[in-house]
Design an enzyme around this catalytic site. Sequence first.
Site, PDB file in Angstrom:
ATOM      1  N   HIS A  32       9.864   2.858  -4.130  1.00 23.53           N
ATOM      2  CA  HIS A  32      10.255   2.755  -2.613  1.00 23.53           C
ATOM      3  C   HIS A  32      10.520   4.086  -2.151  1.00 23.53           C
ATOM      4  CE1 HIS A  32      11.897  -1.846  -2.652  1.00 23.53           C
ATOM      5  NE2 HIS A  32      10.683  -1.462  -3.294  1.00 23.53           N
ATOM      6  N   GLU A  80      12.993   5.219  -0.450  1.00 25.48           N
ATOM      7  CA  GLU A  80      14.292   5.746  -0.767  1.00 25.48           C
ATOM      8  C   GLU A  80      14.531   6.418  -2.344  1.00 25.48           C
ATOM      9  OE1 GLU A  80      15.071   1.802   1.691  1.00 25.48           O
ATOM     10  OE2 GLU A  80      13.496   2.710   0.358  1.00 25.48           O
TER      11      GLU A  80
END
Length: 151
Positions: free
Chosen positions: A79, A81
């Site tokens: 991901h 993040e």
Amino acid sequence: MAKRPSWDEYFLQLADLVASRSTCMRRQVGAVLVRNERIIATGYNGAPRGLKHCLDIGCLREEQGIPSGQRYELCRGVHAEQNALINAAFYGVSTQDTVLYCTNQPCIICARMIINAGINKVVHRGNFHDILALDFLNEAGIELVLMEDNT
């Protein structure tokens, strides 16, 4: 003269640019990690370094019919993040007392990492709904800012 964007608008616009590097076939996500209005790391979603990208070999989740928001472990991608946090760690940059700007709401996996990384504010546009993630971030006292999607 055009209106000058706020810091939140500015860094979300940069997260959009970061997302344009994504190699995910389902969702292009970008993240920008900031301390004192200075970028310390960025990340977009895609396969780990040195592995083939979904754009090149296809999407495992599509092939197996896995709905969005389920079975995160069955995916080649990291991901956005997570990649921002990993990039900060790779270059030895502390993430304590930072703000994370993300084109989408973080999932529960990312929320737990955000909490442990010492991030104190998350600015996002939504576009993904994980109530448990929001509950965890709220419980941890992380300021959440939902911005309008102006695209």
